[in-house]
Design an enzyme around this catalytic site. Structure first.
Site, short mmCIF file in Angstrom:
data_model
loop_
_atom_site.label_atom_id
_atom_site.label_comp_id
_atom_site.label_asym_id
_atom_site.label_seq_id
_atom_site.Cartn_x
_atom_site.Cartn_y
_atom_site.Cartn_z
N HIS A 72 -3.10 7.40 2.63
CA HIS A 72 -3.55 6.10 2.11
C HIS A 72 -5.00 5.88 2.53
O HIS A 72 -5.36 6.08 3.70
CB HIS A 72 -2.65 4.99 2.66
CG HIS A 72 -3.12 3.61 2.33
ND1 HIS A 72 -3.60 3.27 1.08
CD2 HIS A 72 -3.20 2.48 3.10
CE1 HIS A 72 -3.94 1.99 1.09
NE2 HIS A 72 -3.72 1.50 2.30
N CYS A 99 0.81 -1.23 0.00
CA CYS A 99 0.00 0.00 0.00
C CYS A 99 0.84 1.27 0.00
O CYS A 99 0.31 2.35 -0.24
CB CYS A 99 -0.97 0.00 1.18
SG CYS A 99 -2.07 -1.42 1.17
N ASN A 138 -10.11 0.05 0.23
CA ASN A 138 -8.65 0.07 0.19
C ASN A 138 -8.17 -0.53 -1.14
O ASN A 138 -8.30 -1.73 -1.37
CB ASN A 138 -8.11 -0.73 1.38
CG ASN A 138 -6.60 -0.69 1.48
OD1 ASN A 138 -5.92 -0.29 0.55
ND2 ASN A 138 -6.08 -1.12 2.62
O1 UT7 Z 1 -3.30 -0.84 4.00
C1 UT7 Z 1 -3.38 -1.19 5.36
C2 UT7 Z 1 -4.55 -2.11 5.40
N1 UT7 Z 1 -5.21 -2.39 6.59
C3 UT7 Z 1 -5.85 -1.55 7.42
O2 UT7 Z 1 -5.83 -0.36 7.37
C4 UT7 Z 1 -6.67 -2.23 8.48
C5 UT7 Z 1 -6.43 -1.68 9.85
N2 UT7 Z 1 -7.35 -2.33 10.79
C6 UT7 Z 1 -8.66 -2.03 10.84
O3 UT7 Z 1 -9.13 -1.19 10.10
C7 UT7 Z 1 -9.52 -2.74 11.84
O4 UT7 Z 1 -8.71 -3.52 12.71
C8 UT7 Z 1 -10.58 -3.65 11.15
C9 UT7 Z 1 -11.61 -2.78 10.45
C10 UT7 Z 1 -9.93 -4.56 10.13
C11 UT7 Z 1 -11.28 -4.51 12.20
O5 UT7 Z 1 -11.83 -3.69 13.21
P1 UT7 Z 1 -11.64 -4.11 14.73
O6 UT7 Z 1 -12.34 -3.09 15.52
O7 UT7 Z 1 -10.17 -4.26 14.95
O8 UT7 Z 1 -12.43 -5.48 14.78
P2 UT7 Z 1 -11.96 -6.92 15.24
O9 UT7 Z 1 -11.07 -7.52 14.20
O10 UT7 Z 1 -11.43 -6.84 16.63
O11 UT7 Z 1 -13.33 -7.69 15.27
C12 UT7 Z 1 -14.36 -7.27 16.15
C13 UT7 Z 1 -15.58 -8.13 15.86
C14 UT7 Z 1 -15.29 -9.63 15.88
O12 UT7 Z 1 -16.42 -10.26 16.49
P3 UT7 Z 1 -16.34 -10.76 18.02
O13 UT7 Z 1 -15.20 -11.73 18.04
O14 UT7 Z 1 -16.08 -9.53 18.83
O15 UT7 Z 1 -17.69 -11.35 18.24
C15 UT7 Z 1 -15.27 -9.99 14.42
O16 UT7 Z 1 -15.63 -11.33 14.18
O17 UT7 Z 1 -16.10 -7.83 14.55
C16 UT7 Z 1 -16.32 -9.06 13.84
N3 UT7 Z 1 -16.13 -8.83 12.43
C17 UT7 Z 1 -17.15 -8.48 11.60
N4 UT7 Z 1 -18.45 -8.29 11.82
C18 UT7 Z 1 -19.21 -7.90 10.77
C19 UT7 Z 1 -14.99 -8.91 11.71
N5 UT7 Z 1 -15.26 -8.61 10.43
C20 UT7 Z 1 -16.58 -8.34 10.34
C21 UT7 Z 1 -17.43 -7.96 9.27
N6 UT7 Z 1 -18.72 -7.74 9.54
N7 UT7 Z 1 -16.97 -7.77 8.02
#
Ligand code: UT7
Length: 320
Positions: free
Chosen positions: A247, A114, A277
């Site tokens: 980005h 990225c 992204n």
């Molecule tokens: O170029 C660089 C690329 N990457 C990035 O910029 C990503 C940086 N990271 C992020 O943006 C965030 O960490 C994410 C958006 C990817 C995830 O957000 P988070 O607040 O860190 O969520 P999490 O991974 O801790 O997941 C929280 C909950 C989980 O459920 P439980 O275990 O709490 O019941 C996941 O299973 O959200 C759930 N979850 C979803 N729910 C609905 C994960 N993906 C999804 C989804 N829809 N697509």
């Protein structure tokens, strides 16, 4: 020593626009509220089967060259930033060169995920400053939909396909003022596609894997650091930059970076809501949108920055 001035910008998104609600219809267990509140993403564009990075890059390049008023044959440097090349080889840059009807220019790909566009732009700046090249085409082009695991809702909702392009020319007046690039391979495991092709077989995992929270924390820290570093190199206070083009991965990372720089959100270009992204394509896509809608004007100072797998990160301060 000449500056590398932006003479033209262009971008291209595949016609297939997929809303968050469309992902649910495709059987992905997610919801619009989760995606919008955590990332700011409302839609992404997905390439058709067989549509490649060089094809997306070609469309974006034509627009950038047209804005610059340059014949494609007059370009003497072509750099494509991509992690989703058409082939293992030849480079996507050579394929794009052929599509544009250019021959003889220096052409190669850059792989910094990225941050790829920032790496490519910095390399082009150095070629132009050295006096060896006069006109560069710098492209970020990706088809990340090909490397997504559509059964992994934590990643597949985040990415999209697209391309952005910038034409640079040697100029005595204005252009790229400062650049800074960094990497730390110790963090290679938090965002990767940990597979390869060997003896006709896929070895390892061919899909994008990410520790979202680790990436989030890393990105917020290094984006603020590299923004300050680049501004300091140019002797400009971060809060005096006219526009920040970060980005486009996540609105919360963008907001945190702007806050650390002391910039209000009305001086930050945000397009992540419209295309998710797009990796190396995200910064030039956002730049093109803001130039074409008239927000970015000649003479303004713009800070571009990227962060991604590797881990890699970088910034460029430009007098447009
Ligand atoms: O170029 C660089 C690329 N990457 C990035 O910029 C990503 C940086 N990271 C992020 O943006 C965030 O960490 C994410 C958006 C990817 C995830 O957000 P988070 O607040 O860190 O969520 P999490 O991974 O801790 O997941 C929280 C909950 C989980 O459920 P439980 O275990 O709490 O019941 C996941 O299973 O959200 C759930 N979850 C979803 N729910 C609905 C994960 N993906 C999804 C989804 N829809 N697509």
């Amino acid at each position: 020593m000449p500056f590398a001035r932006i003479a033209g910008v262009g971008s291209y998104l595949p016609s297939n626009r997929v809303l968050n609600s469309d992902l649910i219809s495709r059987g992905i267990e997610t919801d619009d509220e989760w995606i919008v509140s955590r990332t700011g993403i409302r839609a992404r564009h997905l390439a058709e089967t067989g549509q490649t990075s060089s094809e997306l890059g070609f469309e974006a390049s034509k627009k950038a060259l047209e804005m610059a008023g340059f014949d494609p044959a007059s370009v003497d440097l072509i750099i494509v930033a991509t992690s989703t090349p058409d082939f293992v080889f030849p480079s996507t840059a050579c394929l794009l060169q052929h599509k544009l009807g250019n021959s003889g220019a220096t052409a190669f790909d850059v792989q910094a995920v990225c941050s790829g566009f920032l790496y490519a732009l910095t390399i082009a700046d150095k070629f132009i400053k050295s006096g060896s090249h006069k006109r560069a085409l710098v492209v970020g082009a990706e088809v990340f939909s090909r490397i997504l695991d559509w059964n992994d809702r934590a990643t597949c909702v985040l990415f999209g396909d697209g391309a952005g392009a910038v034409v640079l020319e040697a100029s005595e007046t204005s252009g790229i003022l400062a650049t800074a690039l960094h990497a730390d391979g110790a963090h290679h495991g938090i965002l990767s596609v940990p597979g390869n092709v060997c003896g006709g077989q896929i070895i390892g995992d061919p899909f994008l894997r990410m520790d979202g929270q680790a990436v989030f924390k890393f990105a917020v820290r290094v984006l603020a650091e590299v923004a300050n570093e680049c501004c300091e190199m140019a002797g400009i206070a971060p809060e005096s930059v006219d526009w920040l083009i970060p980005h486009q991965a996540n609105i919360r990372i963008i907001e945190a970076t702007a806050k650390k720089m002391g910039l209000p959100m009305d001086r930050v270009i945000v397009t992540v809501d419209q295309h998710g992204n797009t990796s190396a394509a995200s910064v030039p896509l956002a730049l093109d949108a803001a130039v074409r809608d008239g927000r970015i004007k000649r003479g303004q100072k713009i800070l571009l920055e990227g962060v991604g797998g590797g881990f890699t990160w970088g910034a460029a301060l430009i007098e447009f």
